[in-house]
Design an enzyme around this catalytic site. Structure first.
Site, PDB file in Angstrom:
ATOM      1  N   LYS A 280      11.748   0.246  14.681  1.00  0.00           N
ATOM      2  CA  LYS A 280      12.808   1.097  14.582  1.00  0.00           C
ATOM      3  C   LYS A 280      14.162   0.519  15.362  1.00  0.00           C
ATOM      4  O   LYS A 280      13.985  -0.166  16.193  1.00  0.00           O
ATOM      5  CB  LYS A 280      12.394   2.496  14.993  1.00  0.00           C
ATOM      6  CG  LYS A 280      11.262   3.020  14.232  1.00  0.00           C
ATOM      7  CD  LYS A 280      10.924   4.634  14.880  1.00  0.00           C
ATOM      8  CE  LYS A 280       9.927   5.248  14.063  1.00  0.00           C
ATOM      9  NZ  LYS A 280       9.512   6.439  14.820  1.00  0.00           N
TER      10      LYS A 280
ATOM     11  N   TYR B 286      10.626   9.909   4.944  1.00  0.00           N
ATOM     12  CA  TYR B 286      10.117  10.923   5.806  1.00  0.00           C
ATOM     13  C   TYR B 286       9.896  12.442   5.287  1.00  0.00           C
ATOM     14  O   TYR B 286       9.570  13.278   5.931  1.00  0.00           O
ATOM     15  CB  TYR B 286      10.753  11.124   7.091  1.00  0.00           C
ATOM     16  CG  TYR B 286      10.342   9.893   8.343  1.00  0.00           C
ATOM     17  CD1 TYR B 286       9.177   9.862   8.624  1.00  0.00           C
ATOM     18  CD2 TYR B 286      11.475   9.164   8.813  1.00  0.00           C
ATOM     19  CE1 TYR B 286       8.794   9.065   9.774  1.00  0.00           C
ATOM     20  CE2 TYR B 286      11.109   8.353   9.803  1.00  0.00           C
ATOM     21  CZ  TYR B 286       9.803   8.338  10.179  1.00  0.00           C
ATOM     22  OH  TYR B 286       9.414   7.350  11.205  1.00  0.00           O
TER      23      TYR B 286
ATOM     24  N   ASN C 229      11.060   5.912  19.757  1.00  0.00           N
ATOM     25  CA  ASN C 229       9.599   5.517  20.025  1.00  0.00           C
ATOM     26  C   ASN C 229       9.210   3.954  19.491  1.00  0.00           C
ATOM     27  O   ASN C 229       7.980   3.459  19.464  1.00  0.00           O
ATOM     28  CB  ASN C 229       8.558   6.393  19.919  1.00  0.00           C
ATOM     29  CG  ASN C 229       8.475   6.907  18.365  1.00  0.00           C
ATOM     30  OD1 ASN C 229       9.185   6.200  17.651  1.00  0.00           O
ATOM     31  ND2 ASN C 229       7.747   7.977  18.127  1.00  0.00           N
TER      32      ASN C 229
ATOM     33  N   HIS D 222       7.156   2.661  13.844  1.00  0.00           N
ATOM     34  CA  HIS D 222       6.238   3.656  12.829  1.00  0.00           C
ATOM     35  C   HIS D 222       5.089   3.078  12.483  1.00  0.00           C
ATOM     36  O   HIS D 222       5.218   1.587  12.177  1.00  0.00           O
ATOM     37  CB  HIS D 222       7.297   3.751  11.669  1.00  0.00           C
ATOM     38  CG  HIS D 222       6.482   4.600  10.469  1.00  0.00           C
ATOM     39  ND1 HIS D 222       6.256   5.924  10.587  1.00  0.00           N
ATOM     40  CD2 HIS D 222       5.836   4.115   9.427  1.00  0.00           C
ATOM     41  CE1 HIS D 222       5.271   6.162   9.412  1.00  0.00           C
ATOM     42  NE2 HIS D 222       5.417   5.163   8.813  1.00  0.00           N
TER      43      HIS D 222
ATOM     44  N   GLU E 249       3.549   3.899   1.496  1.00  0.00           N
ATOM     45  CA  GLU E 249       4.872   3.601   2.090  1.00  0.00           C
ATOM     46  C   GLU E 249       5.120   2.077   1.748  1.00  0.00           C
ATOM     47  O   GLU E 249       6.111   1.710   1.715  1.00  0.00           O
ATOM     48  CB  GLU E 249       4.490   3.719   3.645  1.00  0.00           C
ATOM     49  CG  GLU E 249       4.390   5.231   4.015  1.00  0.00           C
ATOM     50  CD  GLU E 249       4.219   5.581   5.619  1.00  0.00           C
ATOM     51  OE1 GLU E 249       4.166   6.819   5.999  1.00  0.00           O
ATOM     52  OE2 GLU E 249       3.908   4.676   6.228  1.00  0.00           O
TER      53      GLU E 249
HETATM   54  O1  CDP Z   1       5.160   8.529  14.267  1.00  0.00           O
HETATM   55  P1  CDP Z   1       4.083   9.227  14.478  1.00  0.00           P
HETATM   56  O2  CDP Z   1       3.195   9.338  13.127  1.00  0.00           O
HETATM   57  O3  CDP Z   1       3.234   8.999  15.732  1.00  0.00           O
HETATM   58  O4  CDP Z   1       4.622  10.709  14.773  1.00  0.00           O
HETATM   59  P2  CDP Z   1       4.784  12.032  13.602  1.00  0.00           P
HETATM   60  O5  CDP Z   1       4.279  13.148  14.029  1.00  0.00           O
HETATM   61  O6  CDP Z   1       4.372  11.396  12.146  1.00  0.00           O
HETATM   62  O7  CDP Z   1       6.447  12.226  13.563  1.00  0.00           O
HETATM   63  C1  CDP Z   1       7.211  11.067  12.954  1.00  0.00           C
HETATM   64  C2  CDP Z   1       8.458  10.720  13.897  1.00  0.00           C
HETATM   65  O8  CDP Z   1       9.250  11.758  14.072  1.00  0.00           O
HETATM   66  C3  CDP Z   1       7.869  10.107  15.432  1.00  0.00           C
HETATM   67  O9  CDP Z   1       7.349   8.688  15.403  1.00  0.00           O
HETATM   68  C4  CDP Z   1       9.265  10.542  16.299  1.00  0.00           C
HETATM   69  O10 CDP Z   1      10.185   9.510  15.787  1.00  0.00           O
HETATM   70  C5  CDP Z   1       9.617  11.598  15.389  1.00  0.00           C
HETATM   71  N1  CDP Z   1       9.437  13.078  16.115  1.00  0.00           N
HETATM   72  C6  CDP Z   1      10.679  13.488  17.130  1.00  0.00           C
HETATM   73  O11 CDP Z   1      11.749  12.905  16.919  1.00  0.00           O
HETATM   74  N2  CDP Z   1      10.045  14.616  17.676  1.00  0.00           N
HETATM   75  C7  CDP Z   1       9.089  15.288  17.636  1.00  0.00           C
HETATM   76  N3  CDP Z   1       8.735  16.420  18.145  1.00  0.00           N
HETATM   77  C8  CDP Z   1       8.190  14.822  16.859  1.00  0.00           C
HETATM   78  C9  CDP Z   1       8.237  13.554  16.142  1.00  0.00           C
HETATM   79 MG    MG Z   2       3.505   9.933  11.289  1.00  0.00          MG
END
Ligand code: CDP
Ligand code: MG
Length: 136
Positions: free
Chosen positions: A12, A52, A115, A118, A129
């Site tokens: 990212k 997304y 973070n 992805h 994807e």
């Molecule tokens: O990336 P991952 O699959 O671990 O998490 P996700 O639940 O699929 O969420 C996608 C992305 O959204 C995360 O990697 C974060 O960058 C963002 N996110 C956020 O900004 N705030 C949250 N409360 C949850 C996710």
């Molecule tokens: Mg995810």
């Protein structure tokens, strides 16, 4: 079942900006994930919104799409035994604060939104994807 599969990984903007691309790629290589394809791109907010889409009802959706399109990213196809699961393990928890020691997000993540990486969360989503970034 241990089968060779592919998954999509994204480095990212926060990590590209801090020159962490090679460090993160080395973590994949050391852990038996082969980088089959890799390209540095800068996507639009509309493209991020499409990518997304599964999160469109979430309160963080707009910020997430703005963020992913805010600077260059590196998209990769990783291949290896159980690649989806192995990549998720190397990444660590979504919130770097909760991530295990030595995971990418623990080492490099700044916050839950910044973070650093992805990774696809299932074989089916990995196919979609990969298609999104590499098959058109
Ligand atoms: O990336 P991952 O699959 O671990 O998490 P996700 O639940 O699929 O969420 C996608 C992305 O959204 C995360 O990697 C974060 O960058 C963002 N996110 C956020 O900004 N705030 C949250 N409360 C949850 C996710
Ligand atoms: Mg995810």
């Amino acid at each position: 079942m241990n089968s060779v599969q592919q998954t999509l990984s994204i480095i990212k903007p926060d990590a590209v900006e801090r020159n962490l691309v090679e460090k993160i790629k080395n973590i994949f290589k050391k852990n038996k994930l082969i980088i089959k394809e890799s390209k540095k791109i800068h996507i639009t907010k509309d493209e991020a919104a499409e990518f997304y889409k599964v999160h469109q009802s979430k309160p963080f959706y707009n910020d997430l799409c703005a963020y992913l399109s805010s600077g260059p990213i590196v998209v990769m196809i990783l291949e290896g035994v159980n690649a989806v699961f192995e990549n998720r393990k190397l990444m660590g928890a979504t919130n770097p604060k909760d991530a295990d020691e030595n995971t990418i997000r623990k080492l490099y993540g700044i916050s839950i939104d910044k973070n650093s990486v992805h990774g696809s969360d299932s074989g089916e989503n990995a196919k979609k994807e990969i298609e999104f970034f590499f098959k058109n």
